[in-house]
Scaffold this active site. Structure first.
Site, PDB file in Angstrom:
ATOM      1  N   ARG A   1      -6.926  -5.574   2.347  1.00  0.00           N
ATOM      2  CA  ARG A   1      -7.839  -5.194   1.268  1.00  0.00           C
ATOM      3  C   ARG A   1      -7.138  -5.176  -0.090  1.00  0.00           C
ATOM      4  O   ARG A   1      -7.702  -5.561  -1.106  1.00  0.00           O
ATOM      5  CB  ARG A   1      -8.446  -3.819   1.576  1.00  0.00           C
ATOM      6  CG  ARG A   1      -7.422  -2.721   1.650  1.00  0.00           C
ATOM      7  CD  ARG A   1      -8.012  -1.367   2.010  1.00  0.00           C
ATOM      8  NE  ARG A   1      -8.416  -1.301   3.414  1.00  0.00           N
ATOM      9  CZ  ARG A   1      -9.110  -0.304   3.928  1.00  0.00           C
ATOM     10  NH1 ARG A   1      -9.490   0.706   3.172  1.00  0.00           N
ATOM     11  NH2 ARG A   1      -9.435  -0.300   5.206  1.00  0.00           N
TER      12      ARG A   1
ATOM     13  N   HIS B   1      -7.906   3.644 -10.667  1.00  0.00           N
ATOM     14  CA  HIS B   1      -8.104   3.039  -9.338  1.00  0.00           C
ATOM     15  C   HIS B   1      -8.984   3.956  -8.479  1.00  0.00           C
ATOM     16  O   HIS B   1      -9.973   3.515  -7.892  1.00  0.00           O
ATOM     17  CB  HIS B   1      -6.747   2.809  -8.664  1.00  0.00           C
ATOM     18  CG  HIS B   1      -6.838   2.329  -7.249  1.00  0.00           C
ATOM     19  ND1 HIS B   1      -6.757   0.995  -6.906  1.00  0.00           N
ATOM     20  CD2 HIS B   1      -7.045   2.991  -6.089  1.00  0.00           C
ATOM     21  CE1 HIS B   1      -6.896   0.875  -5.601  1.00  0.00           C
ATOM     22  NE2 HIS B   1      -7.069   2.076  -5.072  1.00  0.00           N
TER      23      HIS B   1
ATOM     24  N   TYR C   1     -14.931  -9.472   7.205  1.00  0.00           N
ATOM     25  CA  TYR C   1     -15.030 -10.186   5.926  1.00  0.00           C
ATOM     26  C   TYR C   1     -16.088 -11.291   5.928  1.00  0.00           C
ATOM     27  O   TYR C   1     -15.925 -12.312   5.268  1.00  0.00           O
ATOM     28  CB  TYR C   1     -13.647 -10.753   5.542  1.00  0.00           C
ATOM     29  CG  TYR C   1     -12.680  -9.661   5.113  1.00  0.00           C
ATOM     30  CD1 TYR C   1     -12.549  -9.305   3.770  1.00  0.00           C
ATOM     31  CD2 TYR C   1     -11.923  -8.956   6.052  1.00  0.00           C
ATOM     32  CE1 TYR C   1     -11.686  -8.295   3.378  1.00  0.00           C
ATOM     33  CE2 TYR C   1     -11.061  -7.941   5.664  1.00  0.00           C
ATOM     34  CZ  TYR C   1     -10.939  -7.611   4.318  1.00  0.00           C
ATOM     35  OH  TYR C   1     -10.091  -6.601   3.931  1.00  0.00           O
TER      36      TYR C   1
ATOM     37  N   HIS D   1     -13.231   3.867  -6.907  1.00  0.00           N
ATOM     38  CA  HIS D   1     -13.832   4.154  -5.592  1.00  0.00           C
ATOM     39  C   HIS D   1     -15.027   5.095  -5.757  1.00  0.00           C
ATOM     40  O   HIS D   1     -16.092   4.896  -5.198  1.00  0.00           O
ATOM     41  CB  HIS D   1     -12.806   4.836  -4.676  1.00  0.00           C
ATOM     42  CG  HIS D   1     -11.710   3.941  -4.184  1.00  0.00           C
ATOM     43  ND1 HIS D   1     -11.943   2.743  -3.553  1.00  0.00           N
ATOM     44  CD2 HIS D   1     -10.358   4.087  -4.189  1.00  0.00           C
ATOM     45  CE1 HIS D   1     -10.783   2.196  -3.204  1.00  0.00           C
ATOM     46  NE2 HIS D   1      -9.804   2.989  -3.585  1.00  0.00           N
TER      47      HIS D   1
ATOM     48  N   TRP E   1       9.317  -6.715  11.193  1.00  0.00           N
ATOM     49  CA  TRP E   1       8.983  -6.218   9.857  1.00  0.00           C
ATOM     50  C   TRP E   1       9.881  -6.867   8.805  1.00  0.00           C
ATOM     51  O   TRP E   1       9.422  -7.404   7.792  1.00  0.00           O
ATOM     52  CB  TRP E   1       9.143  -4.693   9.863  1.00  0.00           C
ATOM     53  CG  TRP E   1       9.059  -3.993   8.548  1.00  0.00           C
ATOM     54  CD1 TRP E   1      10.108  -3.541   7.806  1.00  0.00           C
ATOM     55  CD2 TRP E   1       7.865  -3.625   7.829  1.00  0.00           C
ATOM     56  NE1 TRP E   1       9.643  -2.902   6.676  1.00  0.00           N
ATOM     57  CE2 TRP E   1       8.277  -2.944   6.660  1.00  0.00           C
ATOM     58  CE3 TRP E   1       6.497  -3.809   8.060  1.00  0.00           C
ATOM     59  CZ2 TRP E   1       7.371  -2.438   5.723  1.00  0.00           C
ATOM     60  CZ3 TRP E   1       5.596  -3.302   7.126  1.00  0.00           C
ATOM     61  CH2 TRP E   1       6.035  -2.638   5.979  1.00  0.00           C
TER      62      TRP E   1
ATOM     63  N   ARG F   1      13.504   6.924   5.180  1.00  0.00           N
ATOM     64  CA  ARG F   1      13.238   6.215   6.438  1.00  0.00           C
ATOM     65  C   ARG F   1      13.703   6.979   7.689  1.00  0.00           C
ATOM     66  O   ARG F   1      13.533   6.495   8.804  1.00  0.00           O
ATOM     67  CB  ARG F   1      13.814   4.795   6.368  1.00  0.00           C
ATOM     68  CG  ARG F   1      12.874   3.883   5.581  1.00  0.00           C
ATOM     69  CD  ARG F   1      13.509   2.674   4.945  1.00  0.00           C
ATOM     70  NE  ARG F   1      12.494   1.944   4.153  1.00  0.00           N
ATOM     71  CZ  ARG F   1      12.060   2.314   2.942  1.00  0.00           C
ATOM     72  NH1 ARG F   1      12.549   3.374   2.354  1.00  0.00           N
ATOM     73  NH2 ARG F   1      11.117   1.606   2.320  1.00  0.00           N
TER      74      ARG F   1
ATOM     75  N   ARG G   1       9.294  -9.351   5.593  1.00  0.00           N
ATOM     76  CA  ARG G   1       9.699  -8.925   4.244  1.00  0.00           C
ATOM     77  C   ARG G   1      10.548 -10.022   3.570  1.00  0.00           C
ATOM     78  O   ARG G   1      10.373 -10.317   2.392  1.00  0.00           O
ATOM     79  CB  ARG G   1      10.528  -7.633   4.324  1.00  0.00           C
ATOM     80  CG  ARG G   1       9.751  -6.431   4.832  1.00  0.00           C
ATOM     81  CD  ARG G   1       9.154  -5.641   3.708  1.00  0.00           C
ATOM     82  NE  ARG G   1      10.017  -4.560   3.304  1.00  0.00           N
ATOM     83  CZ  ARG G   1       9.810  -3.828   2.202  1.00  0.00           C
ATOM     84  NH1 ARG G   1       8.789  -4.091   1.425  1.00  0.00           N
ATOM     85  NH2 ARG G   1      10.629  -2.844   1.887  1.00  0.00           N
TER      86      ARG G   1
ATOM     87  N   HIS H   1      -0.569  11.250  -1.079  1.00  0.00           N
ATOM     88  CA  HIS H   1      -0.993   9.881  -1.362  1.00  0.00           C
ATOM     89  C   HIS H   1      -2.411   9.909  -1.946  1.00  0.00           C
ATOM     90  O   HIS H   1      -3.325  10.479  -1.348  1.00  0.00           O
ATOM     91  CB  HIS H   1      -0.948   9.024  -0.091  1.00  0.00           C
ATOM     92  CG  HIS H   1      -1.148   7.571  -0.401  1.00  0.00           C
ATOM     93  ND1 HIS H   1      -0.103   6.733  -0.725  1.00  0.00           N
ATOM     94  CD2 HIS H   1      -2.268   6.831  -0.478  1.00  0.00           C
ATOM     95  CE1 HIS H   1      -0.584   5.528  -0.980  1.00  0.00           C
ATOM     96  NE2 HIS H   1      -1.898   5.559  -0.844  1.00  0.00           N
ATOM     97  N   ALA H   2      -2.590   9.296  -3.107  1.00  0.00           N
ATOM     98  CA  ALA H   2      -3.869   9.398  -3.826  1.00  0.00           C
ATOM     99  C   ALA H   2      -5.034   8.839  -3.005  1.00  0.00           C
ATOM    100  O   ALA H   2      -4.891   7.831  -2.312  1.00  0.00           O
ATOM    101  CB  ALA H   2      -3.762   8.633  -5.143  1.00  0.00           C
TER     102      ALA H   2
HETATM  103  O1  X8Z Z   1      -3.112   3.246  -1.393  1.00  0.00           O
HETATM  104  C1  X8Z Z   1      -3.417   2.896  -2.510  1.00  0.00           C
HETATM  105  C2  X8Z Z   1      -4.331   3.767  -3.364  1.00  0.00           C
HETATM  106  C3  X8Z Z   1      -5.327   4.499  -2.548  1.00  0.00           C
HETATM  107  S1  X8Z Z   1      -6.529   3.486  -1.855  1.00  0.00           S
HETATM  108  C4  X8Z Z   1      -3.508   4.767  -4.126  1.00  0.00           C
HETATM  109  N1  X8Z Z   1      -2.893   1.768  -3.041  1.00  0.00           N
HETATM  110  C5  X8Z Z   1      -1.966   0.933  -2.300  1.00  0.00           C
HETATM  111  C6  X8Z Z   1      -0.641   1.618  -2.095  1.00  0.00           C
HETATM  112  O2  X8Z Z   1      -0.382   2.641  -2.729  1.00  0.00           O
HETATM  113  O3  X8Z Z   1       0.165   1.116  -1.312  1.00  0.00           O
HETATM  114  C7  X8Z Z   1      -3.193   1.215  -4.361  1.00  0.00           C
HETATM  115  C8  X8Z Z   1      -2.318   0.019  -4.493  1.00  0.00           C
HETATM  116  C9  X8Z Z   1      -1.803  -0.308  -3.139  1.00  0.00           C
HETATM  117 ZN    ZN Z   2      -7.812   2.591  -3.193  1.00  0.00          ZN
END
Ligand code: X8Z
Ligand code: ZN
Length: 601
Positions: free
Chosen positions: A506, A369, A209, A373, A469, A172, A473, A339-340
């Site tokens: 989402r 996941h 939406y 997409h 925030w 942080r 939480r 980040h994926a």
């Molecule tokens: O960001 C994502 C994916 C990519 S759309 C890895 N997710 C959120 C996160 O990581 O915070 C999937 C679950 C929630």
């Molecule tokens: Zn995703």
């Protein structure tokens, strides 16, 4: 329809002189003009979006001063164009048009994630701030130089409160510098939203939406109230176990759970502390991470396994370019966005994922996941450009997760990862593990945008960003900061989707929808046992129906897409509740005896 508009033009022209006639004619647009306008927009944006996607891809794969500047430049140009089109689209607001055209006109406006005002200066500044916030996050290090990947491992595996707190506070430290930039981003994009006729950006996001923004807010609250009793049972039970592990001083029972003890940097998924909360008499008998490691899975094989699930349903295999162009491993020598994410570069077949894969059960599921997409993107590629999207954001996030719910012991046996099926005595443990992921996530999925809605509508100001925030939480997750936060803290900035301005409701919606999809798929497959044991692997009947829903893209309001697959038009949490019902019963028994035992004292 068109006749009516024609009549209006005629009335205006008869009323005035010739000069007036000209103005009136050009002022009242026709449906045909609206159609031509939309066609131009689609053609132009389709073409320009390919180049923009490539620059973003390069930036995310190679973060430098220069690629940040390039992406800011291109993004400013794109936003200016989108905003110009959105304003032109307003010209057709009062026209009665066929629903498809009306839908496309709405989308021209709503597809803009962060609108910029029309003046070039604000637009440039917004684009530069966004690029800067994004790279601050992805290149962030704690004071000891540790990456998010390294800190994530500590959060997942350490059981030493001191070490956990250090990793948690350390991460942080990346975000206080974001606060002022974030506040500017909010001010500029809100100005942009107002120019487009929306009160603020949060309102704009909620308008995506197929229902009025305020109705959507009510929908999210309705769904939350449906699942809240399940969450509360889990949260209380987990607190009792953490209290048993760490003692009253670290985890006092009369306070929310300290956010650093839940196995995840943001306390959004608690699966990594399964060992601390596992039901005593339920032995799962295996651990997916161990199975993958033992079977010598590498990154590519993990992704291949994900692809295989989709092809088993009847989807075509991924194209060769997917394998050539995707990023599966964290490079040693350059900064990337770890980040994926899943990409659709050309709105056709150039689909890719980008992910710093670790050989773990968690990443195995994240791969499903992401592939969800990609298979969605490819399924809707023949739609018109403005409909090349999910039915709503929640649908896009739910597809791969729906598939991943089928990763049951039986499925793992089918693909050769598990030799011997565990007995039913493992069921409760399996359900607990799933709940630590899916149930624990629900209030986090909701509060992220509750916070941003408050930020965008002005209820929170930079001065109150952080305290607002933590209020949310506490209220939704029952989680608290483990230590008092410094005055300059900007803890929301330490979560990817905040500096990157990716809306988050989402994921909340997806968490609920995926169980609706899954239950419908299991029904189509003729499955009759307890819901959590169902896997629809290899089922072509399910695959055909699933594909039909995906192919719709955003061409229809989402309730139509939902109905096509599940037979119902409403989002509904009854499927997730049904899935976890045996666990809920067990949790309530545990909590009841805990309370009884402690009331006696
Ligand atoms: O960001 C994502 C994916 C990519 S759309 C890895 N997710 C959120 C996160 O990581 O915070 C999937 C679950 C929630
Ligand atoms: Zn995703």
């Amino acid at each position: 329809m068109i006749g009516k508009i024609g009549l209006l033009v005629l009335a205006l022209t008869l009323a005035g002189c010739n000069a007036r006639q000209e103005t009136a004619k050009s002022k009242v647009p026709t449906a045909a003009e609206a159609g031509a306008f939309v066609a131009t927009v689609e053609k132009t944006l389709a073409k320009k979006s390919v180049f923009a996607a490539r620059t973003e891809w390069v930036n995310a794969n190679f973060i430098t001063y220069d690629t940040d500047a390039i992406v800011a430049r291109v993004s400013a140009d794109m936003t200016a164009l989108q905003v110009k089109y959105a304003k032109q689209a307003r010209k057709y607001d009062g026209l009665k048009l066929d629903p498809v055209l009306r839908r496309k006109l709405d989308m021209i406006k709503l597809q803009i994630n962060l609108p910029a005002p029309s003046n070039a200066k604000d637009n440039e500044e917004l684009a530069q701030i966004n690029a800067s916030l994004a790279s601050l996050y992805s290149t962030g290090r704690d004071p000891e130089g540790r990456t998010l990947g390294q800190l994530t491992k500590i959060m997942a595996t350490s059981r030493d409160p001191k070490q956990l707190l250090k990793a948690w506070t350390g991460w942080r430290t990346i975000s206080p510098v974001m606060k002022a930039k974030y506040a500017r981003m909010v001010a500029i994009s809100n100005k942009g939203a107002r120019e487009l006729g929306y009160p603020d950006v949060g309102y704009m996001w909620r308008s995506n939406y197929d229902m009025p923004a305020n109705d959507f807010r009510k929908e999210t609250d309705r769904l939350w109230l449906q699942v809240k009793p399940l969450y509360d049972s889990l949260q209380f039970y987990v607190k009792t176990r953490l209290n048993a592990k760490y003692g009253d001083k670290v985890v006092p029972m009369d306070q929310p759970i300290p956010a650093d003890l839940l196995g995840n940097m943001w306390a959004q998924s608690w699966e990594n502390i399964y060992d601390l909360v596992a039901p005593k008499n339920s032995n799962i008998g295996y651990n997916l991470t161990d199975l993958l490691v033992k079977a010598h899975y590498d990154n590519k094989r993990m992704v291949k396994a994900g692809e295989n699930f989709f092809t088993s349903l009847g989807f075509d295999p991924l194209p060769a370019t997917f394998w050539q162009r995707s990023l599966f491993a964290k490079p040693r020598d350059r900064e990337v966005v770890c980040h994926a994410s899943a990409w659709d570069i050309n709105n056709k077949d150039d689909i890719r994922i980008k992910m710093c894969i670790n050989i773990t059960g968690e990443d195995f599921r994240t791969i499903h996941h992401e592939l969800g997409h990609n298979f969605y993107q490819r399924a809707y590629k023949n739609q018109d450009f403005l409909f090349e999207n999910g039915a709503n954001g929640g649908f896009h996030e739910a597809i791969g997760d729906t598939i991943a719910l089928s990763i049951t012991p039986k499925y793992l046996q089918q693909i050769g990862l598990l030799k011997k099926l565990p007995g039913t005595e493992g069921d409760l443990g399996l359900l607990m593990k799933r709940a630590l992921d899916k149930v624990a996530f629900l209030p986090f999925g909701l509060m992220m945008d509750k916070w941003r809605w408050q930020v965008f509508d002005g209820e929170l100001t930079p001065k109150t960003y952080n305290e607002g925030w933590w209020k949310l939480r506490r209220k939704y997750q029952g989680v608290r900061a483990p230590v008092a936060r410094p005055a300059d803290a900007f803890d929301p900035g330490a979560k990817y989707h905040i500096p990157n301005s990716v809306s988050y409701t989402r994921y909340f919606i997806a968490d609920i929808l995926q169980f609706q999809f899954y239950r419908a798929a299991c029904k189509q497959a003729g499955f009759t046992g307890p819901l959590y044991r169902c896997s629809f692997y290899n089922n072509k009947t399910v695959g055909k129906k699933f594909k039909a829903m995906l192919e719709l893209g955003a061409s229809k309001p989402w309730p139509d897409a939902l109905e096509a697959f599940t037979g119902t038009r409403k989002m509904d949490a009854s499927a997730i509740l049904e899935y976890f019902a045996p666990l809920k019963k067990w949790l309530d028994e545990q909590n009841k005896s805990y309370r009884l035992a402690h009331a006696k004292k």
